[in-house]
Design a protein around this motif. Structure first.
Motif, PDB file in Angstrom:
ATOM      1  N   LYS A  68       0.218  -5.200  13.045  1.00 57.58           N
ATOM      2  CA  LYS A  68      -1.151  -4.661  13.067  1.00 57.58           C
ATOM      3  C   LYS A  68      -2.059  -5.498  13.956  1.00 57.58           C
ATOM      4  O   LYS A  68      -3.131  -5.045  14.366  1.00 57.58           O
ATOM      5  CB  LYS A  68      -1.718  -4.624  11.648  1.00 57.58           C
ATOM      6  N   MET A  69      -1.628  -6.733  14.233  1.00 65.50           N
ATOM      7  CA  MET A  69      -2.436  -7.584  15.115  1.00 65.50           C
ATOM      8  C   MET A  69      -2.438  -7.056  16.542  1.00 65.50           C
ATOM      9  O   MET A  69      -3.254  -7.468  17.363  1.00 65.50           O
ATOM     10  CB  MET A  69      -1.907  -9.031  15.085  1.00 65.50           C
ATOM     11  N   ALA A  70      -1.532  -6.140  16.826  1.00 65.11           N
ATOM     12  CA  ALA A  70      -1.505  -5.538  18.163  1.00 65.11           C
ATOM     13  C   ALA A  70      -2.417  -4.314  18.239  1.00 65.11           C
ATOM     14  O   ALA A  70      -2.571  -3.709  19.299  1.00 65.11           O
ATOM     15  CB  ALA A  70      -0.067  -5.134  18.512  1.00 65.11           C
ATOM     16  N   ILE A  71      -3.010  -3.944  17.095  1.00 66.09           N
ATOM     17  CA  ILE A  71      -3.911  -2.782  17.072  1.00 66.09           C
ATOM     18  C   ILE A  71      -5.352  -3.278  17.250  1.00 66.09           C
ATOM     19  O   ILE A  71      -5.794  -4.160  16.498  1.00 66.09           O
ATOM     20  CB  ILE A  71      -3.822  -2.031  15.718  1.00 66.09           C
ATOM     21  N   PRO A  72      -6.094  -2.743  18.212  1.00 64.40           N
ATOM     22  CA  PRO A  72      -7.497  -3.177  18.376  1.00 64.40           C
ATOM     23  C   PRO A  72      -8.299  -2.919  17.101  1.00 64.40           C
ATOM     24  O   PRO A  72      -8.048  -1.923  16.401  1.00 64.40           O
ATOM     25  CB  PRO A  72      -8.009  -2.289  19.530  1.00 64.40           C
ATOM     26  N   ASP A  73      -9.251  -3.812  16.801  1.00 64.79           N
ATOM     27  CA  ASP A  73     -10.040  -3.712  15.567  1.00 64.79           C
ATOM     28  C   ASP A  73     -10.783  -2.383  15.432  1.00 64.79           C
ATOM     29  O   ASP A  73     -10.939  -1.862  14.323  1.00 64.79           O
ATOM     30  CB  ASP A  73     -11.058  -4.858  15.488  1.00 64.79           C
ATOM     31  N   ASP A  74     -11.251  -1.844  16.600  1.00 67.70           N
ATOM     32  CA  ASP A  74     -12.018  -0.596  16.482  1.00 67.70           C
ATOM     33  C   ASP A  74     -11.147   0.562  15.987  1.00 67.70           C
ATOM     34  O   ASP A  74     -11.658   1.549  15.455  1.00 67.70           O
ATOM     35  CB  ASP A  74     -12.720  -0.233  17.807  1.00 67.70           C
ATOM     36  N   ILE A  75      -9.841   0.428  16.127  1.00 66.90           N
ATOM     37  CA  ILE A  75      -8.934   1.451  15.559  1.00 66.90           C
ATOM     38  C   ILE A  75      -8.518   1.021  14.149  1.00 66.90           C
ATOM     39  O   ILE A  75      -8.557   1.806  13.200  1.00 66.90           O
ATOM     40  CB  ILE A  75      -7.673   1.626  16.439  1.00 66.90           C
TER      41      ILE A  75
ATOM     42  N   LYS B 158     -11.697   9.450  10.699  1.00 66.87           N
ATOM     43  CA  LYS B 158     -10.338   9.896  11.022  1.00 66.87           C
ATOM     44  C   LYS B 158      -9.910   9.401  12.393  1.00 66.87           C
ATOM     45  O   LYS B 158     -10.730   9.312  13.312  1.00 66.87           O
ATOM     46  CB  LYS B 158     -10.270  11.424  11.013  1.00 66.87           C
ATOM     47  N   LEU B 159      -8.640   9.105  12.539  1.00 65.12           N
ATOM     48  CA  LEU B 159      -8.137   8.659  13.839  1.00 65.12           C
ATOM     49  C   LEU B 159      -7.781   9.873  14.682  1.00 65.12           C
ATOM     50  O   LEU B 159      -7.314  10.887  14.150  1.00 65.12           O
ATOM     51  CB  LEU B 159      -6.879   7.799  13.636  1.00 65.12           C
ATOM     52  N   ASP B 160      -8.001   9.752  16.017  1.00 65.72           N
ATOM     53  CA  ASP B 160      -7.546  10.855  16.875  1.00 65.72           C
ATOM     54  C   ASP B 160      -6.066  10.630  17.211  1.00 65.72           C
ATOM     55  O   ASP B 160      -5.470   9.622  16.830  1.00 65.72           O
ATOM     56  CB  ASP B 160      -8.428  10.983  18.128  1.00 65.72           C
TER      57      ASP B 160
ATOM     58  N   THR C 142      -4.397   9.868  19.901  1.00 62.02           N
ATOM     59  CA  THR C 142      -4.036   8.670  20.674  1.00 62.02           C
ATOM     60  C   THR C 142      -4.083   7.431  19.785  1.00 62.02           C
ATOM     61  O   THR C 142      -3.212   6.550  19.865  1.00 62.02           O
ATOM     62  CB  THR C 142      -5.027   8.460  21.850  1.00 62.02           C
ATOM     63  N   GLU C 143      -5.119   7.369  18.940  1.00 56.82           N
ATOM     64  CA  GLU C 143      -5.238   6.215  18.039  1.00 56.82           C
ATOM     65  C   GLU C 143      -4.064   6.175  17.051  1.00 56.82           C
ATOM     66  O   GLU C 143      -3.549   5.113  16.721  1.00 56.82           O
ATOM     67  CB  GLU C 143      -6.576   6.294  17.283  1.00 56.82           C
ATOM     68  N   TRP C 144      -3.650   7.350  16.606  1.00 55.47           N
ATOM     69  CA  TRP C 144      -2.510   7.397  15.689  1.00 55.47           C
ATOM     70  C   TRP C 144      -1.233   6.859  16.338  1.00 55.47           C
ATOM     71  O   TRP C 144      -0.436   6.174  15.697  1.00 55.47           O
ATOM     72  CB  TRP C 144      -2.261   8.831  15.194  1.00 55.47           C
ATOM     73  N   VAL C 145      -1.070   7.167  17.602  1.00 51.71           N
ATOM     74  CA  VAL C 145       0.119   6.668  18.318  1.00 51.71           C
ATOM     75  C   VAL C 145       0.104   5.139  18.304  1.00 51.71           C
ATOM     76  O   VAL C 145       1.135   4.484  18.053  1.00 51.71           O
ATOM     77  CB  VAL C 145       0.157   7.212  19.767  1.00 51.71           C
ATOM     78  N   THR C 146      -1.088   4.565  18.527  1.00 52.16           N
ATOM     79  CA  THR C 146      -1.210   3.094  18.519  1.00 52.16           C
ATOM     80  C   THR C 146      -0.859   2.543  17.134  1.00 52.16           C
ATOM     81  O   THR C 146      -0.113   1.571  17.012  1.00 52.16           O
ATOM     82  CB  THR C 146      -2.657   2.684  18.886  1.00 52.16           C
ATOM     83  N   VAL C 147      -1.422   3.173  16.083  1.00 51.69           N
ATOM     84  CA  VAL C 147      -1.169   2.697  14.715  1.00 51.69           C
ATOM     85  C   VAL C 147       0.321   2.804  14.379  1.00 51.69           C
ATOM     86  O   VAL C 147       0.924   1.886  13.818  1.00 51.69           O
ATOM     87  CB  VAL C 147      -2.020   3.496  13.697  1.00 51.69           C
ATOM     88  N   ARG C 148       0.911   3.929  14.724  1.00 53.63           N
ATOM     89  CA  ARG C 148       2.315   4.152  14.375  1.00 53.63           C
ATOM     90  C   ARG C 148       3.271   3.249  15.138  1.00 53.63           C
ATOM     91  O   ARG C 148       4.458   3.182  14.809  1.00 53.63           O
ATOM     92  CB  ARG C 148       2.690   5.620  14.640  1.00 53.63           C
ATOM     93  N   ASN C 149       2.741   2.558  16.106  1.00 53.94           N
ATOM     94  CA  ASN C 149       3.599   1.646  16.862  1.00 53.94           C
ATOM     95  C   ASN C 149       3.628   0.246  16.247  1.00 53.94           C
ATOM     96  O   ASN C 149       4.385  -0.609  16.694  1.00 53.94           O
ATOM     97  CB  ASN C 149       3.076   1.583  18.313  1.00 53.94           C
TER      98      ASN C 149
ATOM     99  N   SER D  68     -11.206   0.450   4.640  1.00 58.76           N
ATOM    100  CA  SER D  68     -12.390   0.895   5.374  1.00 58.76           C
ATOM    101  C   SER D  68     -12.595   2.400   5.224  1.00 58.76           C
ATOM    102  O   SER D  68     -13.699   2.894   5.346  1.00 58.76           O
ATOM    103  CB  SER D  68     -12.260   0.509   6.847  1.00 58.76           C
ATOM    104  N   TYR D  69     -11.529   3.147   4.964  1.00 56.36           N
ATOM    105  CA  TYR D  69     -11.663   4.607   4.976  1.00 56.36           C
ATOM    106  C   TYR D  69     -11.362   5.245   3.618  1.00 56.36           C
ATOM    107  O   TYR D  69     -11.319   6.451   3.497  1.00 56.36           O
ATOM    108  CB  TYR D  69     -10.724   5.195   6.042  1.00 56.36           C
ATOM    109  N   ASN D  70     -11.149   4.462   2.590  1.00 58.78           N
ATOM    110  CA  ASN D  70     -10.781   5.056   1.310  1.00 58.78           C
ATOM    111  C   ASN D  70     -11.278   4.238   0.133  1.00 58.78           C
ATOM    112  O   ASN D  70     -11.288   3.015   0.188  1.00 58.78           O
ATOM    113  CB  ASN D  70      -9.250   5.123   1.197  1.00 58.78           C
ATOM    114  N   LYS D  71     -11.634   4.947  -0.947  1.00 54.97           N
ATOM    115  CA  LYS D  71     -11.963   4.236  -2.180  1.00 54.97           C
ATOM    116  C   LYS D  71     -10.659   3.923  -2.910  1.00 54.97           C
ATOM    117  O   LYS D  71      -9.704   4.701  -2.837  1.00 54.97           O
ATOM    118  CB  LYS D  71     -12.827   5.134  -3.063  1.00 54.97           C
ATOM    119  N   PRO D  72     -10.619   2.793  -3.625  1.00 54.90           N
ATOM    120  CA  PRO D  72      -9.362   2.465  -4.306  1.00 54.90           C
ATOM    121  C   PRO D  72      -9.098   3.380  -5.500  1.00 54.90           C
ATOM    122  O   PRO D  72     -10.023   3.791  -6.190  1.00 54.90           O
ATOM    123  CB  PRO D  72      -9.590   1.027  -4.785  1.00 54.90           C
ATOM    124  N   LEU D  73      -7.818   3.670  -5.722  1.00 55.35           N
ATOM    125  CA  LEU D  73      -7.419   4.401  -6.927  1.00 55.35           C
ATOM    126  C   LEU D  73      -7.095   3.388  -8.014  1.00 55.35           C
ATOM    127  O   LEU D  73      -6.761   2.233  -7.714  1.00 55.35           O
ATOM    128  CB  LEU D  73      -6.162   5.238  -6.658  1.00 55.35           C
TER     129      LEU D  73
END
Ligand SMILES: [Fe+2]
Length: 431
Positions: free
Chosen positions: A222-229, A235-237, A239-246, A311-316
């Motif tokens: 995850k350190m290879a993922i820019p903070d803004d993503i 929601k991620l677009d 292109t951003e998803w491709v970065t996350v999934r990598n 950042s994008y979800n409340k905890p269950l």
């Protein structure tokens, strides 16, 4: 089909599938057999075993269940059992399916308040040091450097010791994290959860530290993922998803270039987002190629993510998260997930349970006073053999009510438990 009946309803010719009570509480060395001797019947009816499960496909069925089969839909709430004898109204208090959180069972000893306070201080220090160490290690990864995993090896050992003493302490602490520190404390939490699960699954001792280290390092990519993503609240677009999934592949590249990283850690890093149905990422790997360690990591990773503030979800809550995970088809190894639930000693929302006073109930949440103590909504009296007005019992606070056992809906003839449980959870309890 399996049916659970009271021993007073047993008849010769029935096939005993299982019986309550530990082996020491009854004289039957087999738990599965055809009941064909009057002496066996007598022994079961007069003994301490209150309930047995019969298999009507392999022996005589229960007249009560035969009657139920011919009843129209809508009568499924009724649980058929003849009126129990006065003696059998008192369920044995220590039969083997009694609800005892495995966490407490596995603790070497019950801690005194003083010992517990000392362990809490120790666990708190371990978590703080681990967070700092993971931040430093991930910082190296962010700069494209190899990581020095040996620096965090002593912390993995301390987490392992804490899990051994009383897993509830460190697991509770690791759950509490702000969204800013999620990335680092998630690694610490997954480390503790993996060790706890490994102990539950009786994984050889020699692999425990490697498994814990795998939890610590699994998200280094995850350190290879820019903070803004990585920290994006919306929601991620695509292109951003491709970065996350990598990130699993990037993490694997970093760890491969680092010294002293075990094969378990390398594999978990690359495969922790793969799914049993072959739809995960990055490799869409089929279940046959997923090791036990990767299956464990998938469960621990998702559980901690669902129960944490991100950042994008409340905890269950824990019981909500487990219920959600159980509802996902094809994601997890079901045996590993079952062991995980047992390792936490938490009953997921929707679990059927038997309470004292001969009542059935459904778990609807967890007690605010003790996350391992469920809130149960009772809905059926076994004694009166009828539905009762739903009533909520906080088993963490109640001094008079007790949860006796987790039950399987099939054993009680609940043929559509998924819909029925949803109705019960949405029903209004009596005041
Ligand atoms: Fe991940």
């Amino acid at each position: 089909m399996l049916h659970k009946i009271k021993t007073s309803d047993l008849e010769l010719g029935m096939f005993i599938h299982s019986m309550e009570g530990s082996w020491f509480e009854h004289s039957f060395w087999r738990s599965r057999f055809v009941l064909n001797e009057a002496e066996q019947l007598e022994a079961l009816m007069s003994g301490e075993v209150g309930w047995v499960t019969i298999d009507d496909a392999r022996g005589k069925g229960s007249p009560e269940h035969a009657q139920r089969k011919s009843q129209p839909p809508g009568t499924k709430l009724a649980v058929r059992s003849r009126k129990p004898s006065p003696k059998q109204k008192q369920l044995p208090s220590d039969h083997h399916r009694s609800y005892l959180p495995p966490l407490a069972e596995r603790s070497a000893k019950r801690l005194s308040p003083r010992e517990r306070a000392a362990e809490i201080r120790k666990a708190s220090t371990t978590i703080k040091r681990s967070r700092t160490a993971v931040m430093a290690l991930f910082g190296d990864a962010r700069l494209g450097n190899a990581v020095k995993s040996r620096k965090i090896a002593p912390l993995v050992e301390r987490i392992s010791s804490s899990v051994d003493v009383d897993p509830t302490i460190i697991l509770n602490m690791a759950r509490l994290k702000s969204k800013d520190e999620y990335t680092y404390l998630h690694s610490v939490a997954v480390c503790a959860l993996m060790i706890n699960l490994a102990r539950q699954m009786r994984v050889p001792e020699a692999q425990i530290n490697d498994i814990g280290m795998a939890g610590m390092l699994h998200d280094v990519g995850k350190m290879a993922i820019p903070d803004d993503i990585l920290l994006k609240p919306g929601k991620l677009d695509d292109t951003e998803w491709v970065t996350v999934r990598n990130h699993p592949q990037r993490g694997h590249d970093i760890l491969s270039a680092s010294e002293g990283v075990s094969d378990i850690a390398l594999e978990v890093c690359l495969r922790h987002h793969e799914k049993m149905d072959g739809t995960g990422y990055p490799g869409k790997i089929p279940a046959s190629s997923l090791s036990l360690f990767t299956r464990m990591s998938a469960v621990c990773d998702v559980y901690d993510a669902l129960t944490s503030q991100r950042s994008y979800n409340k905890p269950l809550s824990a019981s909500q998260a487990l219920a959600k995970m159980q509802s996902w088809k094809g994601h997890f190894d079901q045996l590993v997930l079952r062991s995980f639930v047992e390792s936490l000693g938490i009953l997921p929302i929707g679990t059927l349970v038997r309470m004292d006073r001969d009542e059935l109930g459904i778990v609807i949440g967890e007690s605010p006073s003790d996350y391992a103590a469920p809130i149960v909504r009772t809905f059926h009296s076994l004694d009166k053999d009828c539905a009762i007005a739903p009533k909520d019992i906080d088993t963490g606070r109640s001094k008079t009510r007790r949860l006796l056992a987790e039950e399987h809906p099939d054993d009680w003839g609940f043929i559509d438990w998924i819909n029925l449980s949803a109705d019960l959870i949405n029903s209004k309890p009596a005041d």
